[in-house]
Scaffold this active site. Sequence first.
Site, PDB file in Angstrom:
ATOM      1  N   GLU A   1      12.922  -6.324  19.669  1.00 18.69           N
ATOM      2  CA  GLU A   1      12.271  -5.185  20.605  1.00 18.69           C
ATOM      3  C   GLU A   1      11.223  -5.945  21.643  1.00 18.69           C
ATOM      4  O   GLU A   1      10.531  -6.586  21.119  1.00 18.69           O
ATOM      5  CB  GLU A   1      11.471  -4.270  19.575  1.00 18.69           C
TER       6      GLU A   1
ATOM      7  N   LYS B   1       8.222   5.115  12.897  1.00 17.21           N
ATOM      8  CA  LYS B   1       7.405   4.209  13.002  1.00 17.21           C
ATOM      9  C   LYS B   1       5.890   4.683  12.828  1.00 17.21           C
ATOM     10  O   LYS B   1       5.346   5.327  13.570  1.00 17.21           O
ATOM     11  CB  LYS B   1       7.506   3.653  14.560  1.00 17.21           C
TER      12      LYS B   1
END
Length: 207
Positions: free
Chosen positions: A39, A128
């Site tokens: 990411e 998340k």
Amino acid sequence: MLTPWLSPLPLVAILRGLRPDEAVATGRAIVDAGFRILEVPLNSPQPTDSIAQLAAALGNDVLVGAGTVMSPDDVAAVAAAGGRLIVMPHADVTVIRAAKASGLLCVPGVATPTEAFAALAAGADGLKLFPAEQAAPAVLKAWRAVLPRDVPVLPVGGISPDNMAPWVAAGAAGFGIGSALFAPGRSLDDTAARARAFAQAWRDLAT
């Protein structure tokens, strides 16, 4: 589906501050340790350039995407660069829907059950738990009692090889790893060693 990417090693490398000129070498070093999800936060220098390079070099075997995605326009830019994953610090349903409309996987940041269920209703592929320092394994355990069993929850923030066990016991499916793995100016050898340490810590938990 997010699960196939998590199965080999459910750790997301958060490469905040990554520069395009170091993207591929850094990505390869982390992938060599077993990571399969990379990411690049959009508040990094020229993030879409790094995403494009990583996707071109590693994209067949690695899920490459962006973090700190804040708007539908950001989603479009990531998709145009070849990214396939959208990670957010928040649970804005317009961003989640834009990601899903573009055919991308999406993992929004949530801090409450209300945010978690709203994100899932909008199409989120995982959650998340952010910032993890604001919560605790006991909080995640309570969430897991009501969230769908097949939804992966990944704590992010303050995770180290030494503190993963209580989170896993509470139901964490994996983790996002940021500055404990990569930081601007850190040597490639140091980053690679940290990646191996995290991978080994996960394997030790799984045995």
